[in-house]
Design a protein around this motif. Structure first.
Motif, PDB file in Angstrom:
ATOM      1  N   SER A   2      36.230  31.407  46.037  1.00 56.48           N
ATOM      2  CA  SER A   2      37.377  32.285  45.831  1.00 56.48           C
ATOM      3  C   SER A   2      36.873  33.721  45.875  1.00 56.48           C
ATOM      4  O   SER A   2      35.664  33.969  45.942  1.00 56.48           O
ATOM      5  CB  SER A   2      38.045  32.010  44.473  1.00 56.48           C
ATOM      6  OG  SER A   2      37.166  32.372  43.418  1.00 56.48           O
ATOM      7  N   ILE A   3      37.809  34.668  45.833  1.00 58.39           N
ATOM      8  CA  ILE A   3      37.409  36.063  45.666  1.00 58.39           C
ATOM      9  C   ILE A   3      36.898  36.242  44.236  1.00 58.39           C
ATOM     10  O   ILE A   3      37.562  35.851  43.265  1.00 58.39           O
ATOM     11  CB  ILE A   3      38.591  37.015  45.917  1.00 58.39           C
ATOM     12  CG1 ILE A   3      38.987  37.006  47.396  1.00 58.39           C
ATOM     13  CG2 ILE A   3      38.247  38.437  45.491  1.00 58.39           C
ATOM     14  CD1 ILE A   3      40.173  37.892  47.720  1.00 58.39           C
ATOM     15  N   LEU A  10      43.932  36.740  41.069  1.00 55.22           N
ATOM     16  CA  LEU A  10      43.900  38.204  41.165  1.00 55.22           C
ATOM     17  C   LEU A  10      44.735  38.889  40.094  1.00 55.22           C
ATOM     18  O   LEU A  10      44.557  40.082  39.842  1.00 55.22           O
ATOM     19  CB  LEU A  10      44.384  38.640  42.553  1.00 55.22           C
ATOM     20  CG  LEU A  10      43.543  38.174  43.747  1.00 55.22           C
ATOM     21  CD1 LEU A  10      44.218  38.578  45.043  1.00 55.22           C
ATOM     22  CD2 LEU A  10      42.137  38.752  43.676  1.00 55.22           C
ATOM     23  N   ASP A  11      45.632  38.145  39.460  1.00 51.15           N
ATOM     24  CA  ASP A  11      46.515  38.715  38.445  1.00 51.15           C
ATOM     25  C   ASP A  11      45.979  38.574  37.031  1.00 51.15           C
ATOM     26  O   ASP A  11      46.702  38.829  36.072  1.00 51.15           O
ATOM     27  CB  ASP A  11      47.894  38.062  38.531  1.00 51.15           C
ATOM     28  CG  ASP A  11      47.843  36.557  38.264  1.00 51.15           C
ATOM     29  OD1 ASP A  11      46.823  35.916  38.639  1.00 51.15           O
ATOM     30  OD2 ASP A  11      48.797  36.017  37.688  1.00 51.15           O
ATOM     31  N   ARG A  12      44.719  38.213  36.874  1.00 49.80           N
ATOM     32  CA  ARG A  12      44.170  37.993  35.532  1.00 49.80           C
ATOM     33  C   ARG A  12      44.230  39.284  34.700  1.00 49.80           C
ATOM     34  O   ARG A  12      44.153  40.404  35.222  1.00 49.80           O
ATOM     35  CB  ARG A  12      42.743  37.464  35.612  1.00 49.80           C
ATOM     36  CG  ARG A  12      41.741  38.429  36.220  1.00 49.80           C
ATOM     37  CD  ARG A  12      40.379  37.779  36.466  1.00 49.80           C
ATOM     38  NE  ARG A  12      40.440  36.808  37.557  1.00 49.80           N
ATOM     39  CZ  ARG A  12      39.375  36.161  38.012  1.00 49.80           C
ATOM     40  NH1 ARG A  12      38.174  36.343  37.467  1.00 49.80           N
ATOM     41  NH2 ARG A  12      39.505  35.295  39.000  1.00 49.80           N
ATOM     42  N   ASN A  13      44.357  39.107  33.389  1.00 50.69           N
ATOM     43  CA  ASN A  13      44.592  40.235  32.480  1.00 50.69           C
ATOM     44  C   ASN A  13      43.514  41.305  32.560  1.00 50.69           C
ATOM     45  O   ASN A  13      43.814  42.502  32.505  1.00 50.69           O
ATOM     46  CB  ASN A  13      44.715  39.726  31.037  1.00 50.69           C
ATOM     47  CG  ASN A  13      46.005  38.961  30.800  1.00 50.69           C
ATOM     48  OD1 ASN A  13      46.992  39.174  31.498  1.00 50.69           O
ATOM     49  ND2 ASN A  13      45.998  38.068  29.821  1.00 50.69           N
ATOM     50  N   LEU A  15      35.496  42.283  44.920  1.00 50.97           N
ATOM     51  CA  LEU A  15      36.412  43.400  44.698  1.00 50.97           C
ATOM     52  C   LEU A  15      35.630  44.676  44.402  1.00 50.97           C
ATOM     53  O   LEU A  15      36.000  45.762  44.855  1.00 50.97           O
ATOM     54  CB  LEU A  15      37.365  43.075  43.546  1.00 50.97           C
ATOM     55  CG  LEU A  15      38.367  41.943  43.823  1.00 50.97           C
ATOM     56  CD1 LEU A  15      39.017  41.478  42.521  1.00 50.97           C
ATOM     57  CD2 LEU A  15      39.436  42.393  44.810  1.00 50.97           C
ATOM     58  N   LYS A  16      34.551  44.528  43.653  1.00 48.57           N
ATOM     59  CA  LYS A  16      33.697  45.681  43.346  1.00 48.57           C
ATOM     60  C   LYS A  16      33.124  46.280  44.622  1.00 48.57           C
ATOM     61  O   LYS A  16      33.138  47.508  44.813  1.00 48.57           O
ATOM     62  CB  LYS A  16      32.569  45.233  42.413  1.00 48.57           C
ATOM     63  CG  LYS A  16      31.562  46.317  42.071  1.00 48.57           C
ATOM     64  CD  LYS A  16      30.487  45.788  41.132  1.00 48.57           C
ATOM     65  CE  LYS A  16      29.467  46.859  40.791  1.00 48.57           C
ATOM     66  NZ  LYS A  16      28.430  46.358  39.850  1.00 48.57           N
ATOM     67  N   ALA A  52      38.252  39.511  50.554  1.00 47.25           N
ATOM     68  CA  ALA A  52      38.347  38.139  51.075  1.00 47.25           C
ATOM     69  C   ALA A  52      37.364  37.910  52.218  1.00 47.25           C
ATOM     70  O   ALA A  52      36.728  36.856  52.303  1.00 47.25           O
ATOM     71  CB  ALA A  52      39.771  37.857  51.540  1.00 47.25           C
ATOM     72  N   ARG A  53      37.219  38.899  53.095  1.00 43.99           N
ATOM     73  CA  ARG A  53      36.245  38.766  54.180  1.00 43.99           C
ATOM     74  C   ARG A  53      34.842  38.606  53.622  1.00 43.99           C
ATOM     75  O   ARG A  53      34.041  37.786  54.118  1.00 43.99           O
ATOM     76  CB  ARG A  53      36.313  39.985  55.098  1.00 43.99           C
ATOM     77  CG  ARG A  53      37.630  40.148  55.840  1.00 43.99           C
ATOM     78  CD  ARG A  53      37.602  41.376  56.741  1.00 43.99           C
ATOM     79  NE  ARG A  53      38.942  41.731  57.200  1.00 43.99           N
ATOM     80  CZ  ARG A  53      39.545  42.878  56.946  1.00 43.99           C
ATOM     81  NH1 ARG A  53      38.903  43.812  56.232  1.00 43.99           N
ATOM     82  NH2 ARG A  53      40.755  43.121  57.405  1.00 43.99           N
ATOM     83  N   ARG A  54      34.523  39.375  52.591  1.00 39.86           N
ATOM     84  CA  ARG A  54      33.202  39.283  51.974  1.00 39.86           C
ATOM     85  C   ARG A  54      33.003  37.912  51.315  1.00 39.86           C
ATOM     86  O   ARG A  54      31.924  37.316  51.400  1.00 39.86           O
ATOM     87  CB  ARG A  54      33.035  40.404  50.941  1.00 39.86           C
ATOM     88  CG  ARG A  54      33.039  41.796  51.563  1.00 39.86           C
ATOM     89  CD  ARG A  54      33.065  42.899  50.496  1.00 39.86           C
ATOM     90  NE  ARG A  54      33.224  44.207  51.119  1.00 39.86           N
ATOM     91  CZ  ARG A  54      32.227  44.940  51.589  1.00 39.86           C
ATOM     92  NH1 ARG A  54      30.977  44.494  51.490  1.00 39.86           N
ATOM     93  NH2 ARG A  54      32.457  46.119  52.159  1.00 39.86           N
ATOM     94  N   ALA A  55      34.058  37.418  50.658  1.00 40.00           N
ATOM     95  CA  ALA A  55      33.964  36.119  49.992  1.00 40.00           C
ATOM     96  C   ALA A  55      33.808  34.983  51.000  1.00 40.00           C
ATOM     97  O   ALA A  55      33.041  34.038  50.775  1.00 40.00           O
ATOM     98  CB  ALA A  55      35.199  35.906  49.122  1.00 40.00           C
TER      99      ALA A  55
END
Length: 323
Positions: free
Chosen positions: A296-297, A258-261, A302-303, A286-289
């Protein structure tokens, strides 16, 4: 006993066995881990220790009694998670059965946590305090008598720290109810058996400053919890460390990164350094994933989570271009 939050704090970063065991769980069980995920990031740990210091100073220090104290910050800054961690950690310890009252009851509740509701009166608070100290039922008596018995119950169970979450509702209550609520709080601290923590929005401090009698019960020492200020590089780095640690604890086959640039700007738009608002989105994604059977998420999760939070008139939203 009082139900306590079962926090999920396990990191899967270097524990393949724990990850493999987690993947055997049902989707519902994995979702519960997401909902109860807790990472004690530096700001959390600092505030935790400061609030604990309003209760007692040092591991061997006695409980501080007879004071009204505060824990203030914006909504979703993380205050409730810290209070729930405190209540869990305190109840995990062996009870002190040294006093005659504790020996008589057979039970010691060192702390009590109550979430104050809008438009409560003093009987509501007294009832909630009964339940927060493990009562299975509440005496069917008049409001003032219930309040008196409530104060006695706190003393008999050695409940030395009463934490009233969302207590800004007290100062927003109609005048008669507000007066009665503050009177009950004063009775608790004047009993000399406990201190009362008022947690919630910053307007609590304004209300206390207008009530000299409560203000003078300790002069209202308060802990302030702030979100990460993303305009400072050091605080942005701390926030990204929080995202990385949450990623390590998510119940998936792979780290979600989640911390990717490429997502930093999106997180600034979505939450602007607030861990509470961040977790709102992460939990949804996370629920959707989990429902998708994803490893993973992913960006699309996230979108979707952010799209559902798009307001009328918005033409863009965070993670709109994430795949």
């Amino acid at each position: 006993m009082i139900p306590m939050t079962e926090f999920h704090e396990t990191s899967y970063a270097n524990d393949n066995h724990a990850r493999a065991e987690m993947l055997k769980l049902s989707p519902t069980q994995r979702q519960a881990k997401v909902d109860n995920l807790l990472f004690r990031y530096p700001r959390f740990e600092m505030a935790y220790q400061e609030v604990l210091g309003l209760h007692r100073q040092g591991a061997e220090g006695g409980p501080i009694k007879g004071e009204v104290v505060g824990f203030l910050g914006n909504s979703r800054a993380g205050k409730t998670s810290i209070l729930k961690a405190l209540i869990r950690d305190s109840n995990a310890k062996a009870p002190d059965l040294s006093s005659e009252s504790a020996q008589a009851s057979g039970l010691v509740i060192p702390m009590a946590h109550i979430e104050v509701k809008d438009r409560w009166g003093a009987p509501d608070l007294a009832t909630a305090l009964y339940m927060a100290t493990g009562a299975s039922s509440v005496p069917y008596i008049g409001g003032k008598s219930l309040e008196i018995k409530c104060v006695r119950r706190v003393a008999s169970l050695q409940t030395t720290f009463v934490m009233l979450d969302d207590s800004h509702f007290i100062f927003e209550a109609p005048p008669a109810k507000r007066k009665a609520l503050l009177s009950l709080i004063k009775a608790l601290v004047d009993s000399g058996t406990c201190s009362v923590l008022l947690a919630g929005l910053n307007l609590i401090e304004v209300g206390i400053m207008e009530n000299t009698q409560l203000l003078n019960r300790g002069s209202f020492p308060a802990v302030h919890l702030l979100e990460h200020d993303m305009s400072y590089e050091s605080e942005e780095d701390e926030y990204l460390e929080f995202l990385a640690a949450v990623s390590e604890r998510l119940p998936f086959a792979e780290d979600s990164g989640l911390d990717r640039n490429e997502w930093i700007t999106e997180w600034k738009l979505a939450a602007n350094g607030s861990v509470g608002l961040t977790m709102n989105i992460i939990k949804d994604a996370a629920r959707r994933a989990i429902a998708d059977g994803a490893r993973s998420i992913e960006g699309r999760h996230l979108k979707q989570a952010c799209f559902m939070r798009k307001r009328i008139g918005d033409t863009t939203y965070p993670f709109q271009e994430a795949a």
